[in-house]
Design a protein around this motif. Structure first.
Motif, PDB file in Angstrom:
ATOM      1  N   TYR A 132      -8.758  -2.286  -1.943  1.00 52.48           N
ATOM      2  CA  TYR A 132      -8.032  -2.218  -3.209  1.00 52.48           C
ATOM      3  C   TYR A 132      -6.613  -2.774  -3.058  1.00 52.48           C
ATOM      4  O   TYR A 132      -6.151  -3.545  -3.899  1.00 52.48           O
ATOM      5  CB  TYR A 132      -7.998  -0.775  -3.720  1.00 52.48           C
ATOM      6  CG  TYR A 132      -7.312  -0.623  -5.046  1.00 52.48           C
ATOM      7  CD1 TYR A 132      -7.913  -1.087  -6.206  1.00 52.48           C
ATOM      8  CD2 TYR A 132      -6.057  -0.035  -5.143  1.00 52.48           C
ATOM      9  CE1 TYR A 132      -7.283  -0.965  -7.431  1.00 52.48           C
ATOM     10  CE2 TYR A 132      -5.421   0.096  -6.363  1.00 52.48           C
ATOM     11  CZ  TYR A 132      -6.042  -0.366  -7.500  1.00 52.48           C
ATOM     12  OH  TYR A 132      -5.417  -0.261  -8.713  1.00 52.48           O
TER      13      TYR A 132
ATOM     14  N   GLY B  87       0.780  -1.226   0.000  1.00 51.99           N
ATOM     15  CA  GLY B  87       0.000   0.000   0.000  1.00 51.99           C
ATOM     16  C   GLY B  87       0.809   1.271   0.000  1.00 51.99           C
ATOM     17  O   GLY B  87       0.277   2.347  -0.278  1.00 51.99           O
TER      18      GLY B  87
ATOM     19  N   ALA C 114      -7.900   3.615  -6.462  1.00 54.45           N
ATOM     20  CA  ALA C 114      -8.970   3.128  -5.586  1.00 54.45           C
ATOM     21  C   ALA C 114     -10.151   4.096  -5.621  1.00 54.45           C
ATOM     22  O   ALA C 114     -11.312   3.676  -5.714  1.00 54.45           O
ATOM     23  CB  ALA C 114      -8.453   2.940  -4.167  1.00 54.45           C
TER      24      ALA C 114
ATOM     25  N   ASP D  34     -12.877   0.994  -1.418  1.00 50.39           N
ATOM     26  CA  ASP D  34     -12.130   1.293  -0.204  1.00 50.39           C
ATOM     27  C   ASP D  34     -10.654   1.022  -0.454  1.00 50.39           C
ATOM     28  O   ASP D  34     -10.289  -0.010  -1.028  1.00 50.39           O
ATOM     29  CB  ASP D  34     -12.666   0.416   0.937  1.00 50.39           C
ATOM     30  CG  ASP D  34     -11.887   0.607   2.207  1.00 50.39           C
ATOM     31  OD1 ASP D  34     -12.034   1.673   2.829  1.00 50.39           O
ATOM     32  OD2 ASP D  34     -11.112  -0.312   2.564  1.00 50.39           O
ATOM     33  N   ARG D  35      -9.780   1.949  -0.048  1.00 50.26           N
ATOM     34  CA  ARG D  35      -8.347   1.830  -0.335  1.00 50.26           C
ATOM     35  C   ARG D  35      -7.750   0.532   0.204  1.00 50.26           C
ATOM     36  O   ARG D  35      -6.968  -0.130  -0.475  1.00 50.26           O
ATOM     37  CB  ARG D  35      -7.595   3.032   0.244  1.00 50.26           C
ATOM     38  CG  ARG D  35      -6.146   3.074  -0.177  1.00 50.26           C
ATOM     39  CD  ARG D  35      -5.436   4.286   0.442  1.00 50.26           C
ATOM     40  NE  ARG D  35      -4.093   4.402  -0.048  1.00 50.26           N
ATOM     41  CZ  ARG D  35      -3.094   3.584   0.263  1.00 50.26           C
ATOM     42  NH1 ARG D  35      -3.295   2.588   1.085  1.00 50.26           N
ATOM     43  NH2 ARG D  35      -1.891   3.761  -0.245  1.00 50.26           N
TER      44      ARG D  35
ATOM     45  N   SER E 161      -3.926   5.280  -4.168  1.00 49.97           N
ATOM     46  CA  SER E 161      -5.090   5.996  -3.625  1.00 49.97           C
ATOM     47  C   SER E 161      -5.982   6.527  -4.733  1.00 49.97           C
ATOM     48  O   SER E 161      -7.208   6.424  -4.664  1.00 49.97           O
ATOM     49  CB  SER E 161      -4.633   7.149  -2.733  1.00 49.97           C
ATOM     50  OG  SER E 161      -3.955   6.653  -1.602  1.00 49.97           O
TER      51      SER E 161
END
Length: 72
Positions: A49, A12, A39, A45-46, A36
């Motif tokens: 994702y 992430g 997504a 939702d991040r 971000s």
């Protein structure tokens, strides 16, 4: 094709890609802001994702046969 994914903290926070067909190789990076933005673009939702990215890009039983990629 051979795909290598690398990251420092977790997927992430961004990651690097190396794709090779054993004759040529291509590299790229995906930043935390890229993740971000993508997504948000698909209204996901991040965290969800990032989990889907992990399943798609990192080999494991849960991803076997689930994801397909078209190289163009």
């Amino acid at each position: 094709y051979f795909l290598q994914v690398s990251w420092e903290k977790d997927l992430g926070t961004g990651f690097g890609l190396l794709l090779s067909d054993c004759r040529c190789a291509w590299t790229g990076t995906v930043s935390e802001s890229d993740i971000s933005r993508e997504a948000a673009d698909i209204e996901m939702d991040r965290e969800k994702y990032v989990e889907e990215l992990r399943k798609a890009l990192i080999a494991g039983e849960e991803s076997a046969g689930r994801y397909n990629f078209v190289i163009s």
